[in-house]
Motif scaffolding. Structure first.
Motif, PDB file in Angstrom:
ATOM      1  N   ALA B  70      30.245  38.143  44.181  1.00 52.20           N
ATOM      2  CA  ALA B  70      31.462  37.405  44.539  1.00 52.20           C
ATOM      3  C   ALA B  70      32.558  37.562  43.492  1.00 52.20           C
ATOM      4  CB  ALA B  70      31.142  35.928  44.734  1.00 52.20           C
ATOM      5  N   HIS B  71      32.170  37.886  42.269  1.00 55.91           N
ATOM      6  CA  HIS B  71      33.164  37.946  41.195  1.00 55.91           C
ATOM      7  C   HIS B  71      33.604  39.358  40.844  1.00 55.91           C
ATOM      8  CE1 HIS B  71      31.062  33.996  40.322  1.00 55.91           C
ATOM      9  NE2 HIS B  71      32.225  33.707  40.851  1.00 55.91           N
ATOM     10  N   ARG B  72      33.135  40.339  41.627  1.00 53.11           N
ATOM     11  CA  ARG B  72      33.444  41.723  41.298  1.00 53.11           C
ATOM     12  C   ARG B  72      34.947  41.952  41.136  1.00 53.11           C
ATOM     13  NH1 ARG B  72      31.142  47.255  43.909  1.00 53.11           N
ATOM     14  NH2 ARG B  72      32.107  48.579  42.324  1.00 53.11           N
ATOM     15  N   ALA B  73      35.714  41.536  42.125  1.00 52.45           N
ATOM     16  CA  ALA B  73      37.158  41.811  42.103  1.00 52.45           C
ATOM     17  C   ALA B  73      37.820  41.140  40.898  1.00 52.45           C
ATOM     18  CB  ALA B  73      37.807  41.342  43.403  1.00 52.45           C
ATOM     19  N   ALA B  74      37.443  39.885  40.641  1.00 54.37           N
ATOM     20  CA  ALA B  74      38.064  39.156  39.531  1.00 54.37           C
ATOM     21  C   ALA B  74      37.694  39.801  38.200  1.00 54.37           C
ATOM     22  CB  ALA B  74      37.631  37.695  39.556  1.00 54.37           C
ATOM     23  N   VAL B  75      36.438  40.237  38.074  1.00 55.03           N
ATOM     24  CA  VAL B  75      35.999  40.883  36.833  1.00 55.03           C
ATOM     25  C   VAL B  75      36.735  42.207  36.643  1.00 55.03           C
ATOM     26  CG1 VAL B  75      34.035  42.063  35.755  1.00 55.03           C
ATOM     27  CG2 VAL B  75      33.755  39.734  36.680  1.00 55.03           C
ATOM     28  N   GLU B  76      36.850  42.978  37.713  1.00 57.37           N
ATOM     29  CA  GLU B  76      37.529  44.274  37.596  1.00 57.37           C
ATOM     30  C   GLU B  76      39.015  44.095  37.305  1.00 57.37           C
ATOM     31  OE1 GLU B  76      34.481  47.129  40.101  1.00 57.37           O
ATOM     32  OE2 GLU B  76      36.259  46.358  41.133  1.00 57.37           O
ATOM     33  N   ALA B  77      39.593  43.012  37.813  1.00 63.11           N
ATOM     34  CA  ALA B  77      41.008  42.745  37.517  1.00 63.11           C
ATOM     35  C   ALA B  77      41.183  42.425  36.031  1.00 63.11           C
ATOM     36  CB  ALA B  77      41.525  41.585  38.376  1.00 63.11           C
ATOM     37  N   GLN B  78      40.208  41.721  35.462  1.00 59.31           N
ATOM     38  CA  GLN B  78      40.274  41.394  34.041  1.00 59.31           C
ATOM     39  C   GLN B  78      39.991  42.607  33.167  1.00 59.31           C
ATOM     40  OE1 GLN B  78      41.088  38.585  32.309  1.00 59.31           O
ATOM     41  NE2 GLN B  78      41.862  38.019  34.329  1.00 59.31           N
ATOM     42  N   LEU B  79      39.129  43.487  33.668  1.00 58.24           N
ATOM     43  CA  LEU B  79      38.644  44.617  32.861  1.00 58.24           C
ATOM     44  C   LEU B  79      38.888  45.926  33.611  1.00 58.24           C
ATOM     45  CD1 LEU B  79      35.151  43.053  31.968  1.00 58.24           C
ATOM     46  CD2 LEU B  79      37.287  42.846  30.666  1.00 58.24           C
ATOM     47  N   PRO B  80      40.137  46.356  33.697  1.00 54.87           N
ATOM     48  CA  PRO B  80      40.410  47.568  34.478  1.00 54.87           C
ATOM     49  C   PRO B  80      39.706  48.807  33.920  1.00 54.87           C
ATOM     50  CG  PRO B  80      42.408  46.709  33.397  1.00 54.87           C
ATOM     51  CD  PRO B  80      41.341  45.712  33.191  1.00 54.87           C
ATOM     52  N   GLU B  81      39.317  48.766  32.638  1.00 52.55           N
ATOM     53  CA  GLU B  81      38.637  49.917  32.035  1.00 52.55           C
ATOM     54  C   GLU B  81      37.174  50.013  32.442  1.00 52.55           C
ATOM     55  OE1 GLU B  81      39.974  47.230  30.502  1.00 52.55           O
ATOM     56  OE2 GLU B  81      40.748  47.742  28.522  1.00 52.55           O
TER      57      GLU B  81
END
Lengths: 373, 373
Positions: B70-81
Motif C-alpha cells: 500500500a505504501h509503494r507509491a508514497a515510498v517511491e515518491a520520497q525516494l526517487p533514486e
C-alpha cells in the motif's frame, strides 16, 4: 390583535438581539452571535426559544426585535412571524439604553398605555410557565408606574451581574411577590459581590426590565437627556418616510450606555424600581464553564457534549465539547477541559480559564484576522 | 557501484518501513504511517532523513527498503533514486524477522560477502556524522562474524526498548568502541528496567542491527528454522519470474516475530552479539510526549508546534500542537497538553496520557471506522 386568550393587554415584548458573546468564541462569531446558536440541545436557537417563551403573553404581533443590520436575514429566518413593524435595525451597536429606549419610544407613539418588557435574546430559562407567571406579576407592578425587574437568587459572587437589594413588599393586585428595590448596583467588585451574596438580601438582576414605556422614557430623560432627545427624534420619524434619514443623522451620535446605569440605578435610588423574584432556572451562559454546567445539569466530572451529530470518543475526561464539524474528537485523560471545534478555528482551554477566552478574541482583533471573529 | 568515495565495501543498508505508529494517531495513519511524516520540522519525512543519513555509507544502489504494498507509491515518491532491485513489498506485515531476514536472504544471493545494516525508517537521529562513525565501527565488527547492535545511553527506565548488557571490549581493528554483549533483554518489566538503568551497565538497543547476511540467517535458522526456510525459498525465487507465485505461497504463513527475539537474544546468549555505543542523539518518537520533548529540545514548559504554516495562538500553555489543517488553534491555560489537529480527527490529551493514545485507535477499530485509522 392578540394571538392567544392569555395575552396581557397593552403589553409588548422587546428582544434586544445584540451582543456577540465573545467569551463563547469560536462558537459565537460576529456573523453568528450567541443568540443564533442552540446552546441547550433544544433544537432551537436561543433567540427562537426567547420568542417562544414570551409568545403566549403577547401574540406574535406583540414582540419587537432590535438587532444589527447584518443579522436581519438570520433573525427573520429564525422568526418568520416577525413583521416589519416589529423589527428595529441598528446600523451600529449602541448598547441597551439606546436599543430598548428606541423600542419604547416607537411603541409609546403607537400605544400611549403600552407596558414593555425587554428580554435578552441569549439567556437560557428553564421553566417557561414560571417565567410567564413572574412576567405577569411584573407587568401588574409596571402598570403602577414602577420600573420592574425580575430578580434571580444568586448562586455565587459573580461580578458580571447587577445586584438588587430587596426592600418592603409592594401591595399590588396581581403581584403578590413584588418588592420595592432599595438599591441597584451594576457589576460590583468581588468583595462587594461576596458581601451581597452572604447577606441574603440581594438578588441578581436577570436582565429583564418591565415598565410602562412612558415611565422608562422619563427615567432616561432625567438621567441621559441627550440620549432621550435623540431617541424621541428617531421615534417621531420611525413610521414616516423620513425614518432612514433621521436614523442616519441621529443614531451614530447616541451615547453607548447600559440600561442598568441609565434607568435601573437611578430608578432604584428614587424608590421607583421594583422586583419580582423569579423562581425559574436562569442562566446567561456567559462562558464555556457556564455552558458545561448547564449541559451537565451541574454534575461535576461529566463530559458535556453540544453539537448535532457530534462524534466524541472520550476516555477519563470531563468538561465540555462543542462540535461544529463532522470530525471525530478524541479526549484522553483531560479534566474540566473545554474543546470547541469549528471549521476554521479550534479552542482548547479549561473551565477555570473560560473567562479568558475574550483575550483570544482581542488578540485576533489585533492581528487583523477579522474573518475569525 | 558506489556513489561516494567513503562508501563501505560490501555493505548494504536495509530500511524496514513498516509500523503505523499507533501512538501517534491521528497524525500517523494506515495510509500515512509515521515514517512518511516530518516530525522534526526538517522539511523531510523520517524515511527520507533515514535514507540521507545512510547514503554516504552505501550509495543509492546500496539501500533496500522493505515496505507494505500500500505504501509503494508514497515510498517511491520520497525516494526517487530507489530502484526496483532494492524494493521489497510485503503483502501483509510479518514483523521485523521476516522483513529483515528476507532482505538478508535476497542480498546474500547477490553478494555472499555482504554485510547488512538495518535502520528503522521512523527514528530521529541528530548527528549524522557520529551515526556513520558508529555504523562504520559496527560494520567492522560484523565482518568478524558478530551480530552487532548500536547501543544508546538510557535516559529513563522505559519498558519499550531492548536492554543490552555490555561486557568485555572487543579488540577489532576499526572498531575501538566495540564490546561483547553478555545479555540482551527485549522489553523488560518496569522494575527490571529500573534496575538495569540504575546499574549503569546497560544500553538501550537503538533498533539497528549490523551483521553479515549469512550470519544473520544462521541465527534465524537456529532459532526459527521454519521462518528461515520460508525466507530462503522466497529469496531463491526473488530474482526470477516466479517471484510473486512463491511469495504468495509462502509469505502469508510466516511467523510474526521481532528480530530482537529471534536473533538478538539468542546471539547474546551465545556470545555472538556485539555492541557499539552510539554517541549521537537518538529518539524513536514513540508517542506525543516524546515528540514534545524532541521538538522543544527537552525544555519543560515550552509549547512545541509541528506543522508547516501552523497557526497557533497560545496563552500560558505548554505541551505540543501538531497542525495538519489551516485552522487557527487557540490554547488558554492548558499545561502539558497534546493537541493533534487533522482534517477528519482531533486528539486532545496530555503528555502524561500519551501512551494511552493506542487505546483510542483500538476503540476506533472496534467501532468499524477504518477510514479514521
Amino acid at each position: 390583535m392578540r394571538a392567544t386568550a392569555t395575552a396581557l393587554p397593552d403589553f409588548h415584548a422587546v428582544i434586544p438581539a445584540g451582543g456577540v458573546g465573545s467569551r463563547l468564541w469560536p462558537l459565537s462569531r460576529a456573523e453568528a452571535p450567541k443568540f443564533l446558536h442552540d446552546l441547550t440541545g433544544s433544537g432551537h436557537t436561543l433567540l427562537r426559544d426567547t420568542w417562544n417563551r414570551v409568545l403566549p403573553l403577547t401574540g406574535s404581533d406583540g414582540i419587537m426585535v432590535v438587532t444589527g443590520r447584518a443579522h436581519r436575514a438570520a433573525v427573520e429566518a429564525q422568526l418568520p412571524e416577525l413583521t416589519d413593524a416589529n423589527i428595529v435595525l441598528e446600523s451600529e451597536p449602541k448598547d441597551s439604553s439606546a436599543a430598548i429606549g428606541l423600542a419604547a419610544a416607537i411603541l409609546v407613539r403607537r400605544n400611549p398605555e403600552v407596558v414593555i418588557g425587554s428580554f435578552a435574546a441569549d439567556h437560557v430559562i428553564g421553566d417557561a410557565v414560571a417565567f410567564r407567571h413572574a412576567v405577569s406579576e411584573a407587568v401588574a407592578v409596571a402598570r403602577e408606574g414602577y420600573v420592574t425587574t425580575i430578580g434571580m437568587t444568586p448562586t455565587e459572587p459573580s461580578v458580571g451581574f447587577g445586584y438588587i437589594c430587596c426592600g418592603e413588599p409592594l401591595a399590588i393586585e396581581g403581584a403578590p411577590h413584588a418588592q420595592l428595590v432599595t438599591r441597584f448596583v451594576e457589576k460590583p467588585d468581588l468583595a462587594t459581590a461576596t458581601e451581597y451574596v452572604a447577606s441574603g438580601e440581594y438578588l441578581w438582576n436577570g436582565g429583564m426590565f418591565i415598565a410602562r414605556a412612558d415611565r422608562l422614557l422619563e427615567e432616561l430623560a432625567q438621567s441621559q437627556p441627550e440620549l432621550h432627545t435623540g431617541l424621541v427624534r428617531i421615534a417621531a420619524a420611525w413610521d414616516t418616510p423620513v425614518r432612514s434619514q433621521v436614523v442616519d443623522a441621529v443614531w451614530p451620535g447616541l451615547l453607548k450606555i447600559a440600561i442598568d446605569y441609565s434607568v435601573a440605578e437611578p430608578a432604584a435610588a428614587g424608590g421607583r424600581l421594583a422586583v419580582v423574584r423569579g423562581t425559574f432556572p436562569w442562566d446567561d451562559v456567559g462562558d464555556f464553564s457556564s455552558l458545561a454546567k448547564l449541559l451537565s445539569n451541574g454534575r461535576v466530572g461529566d463530559l458535556a457534549i453540544l453539537g448535532e451529530g457530534a462524534r466524541v470518543l472520550a476516555d477519563s475526561s470531563s468538561g465540555v465539547v462543542v462540535s461544529r464539524t463532522s470530525r471525530l474528537i478524541s479526549l484522553i485523560g483531560v479534566q474540566d477541559i473545554v474543546v470547541v471545534d469549528t471549521s476554521d478555528a479550534l479552542l482548547v482551554t479549561t473551565r477555570e480559564n473560560a473567562q479568558r477566552v475574550k483575550s483570544v478574541v482581542d488578540a485576533i482583533k489585533q492581528s487583523g484576522r477579522d474573518d475569525l471573529l
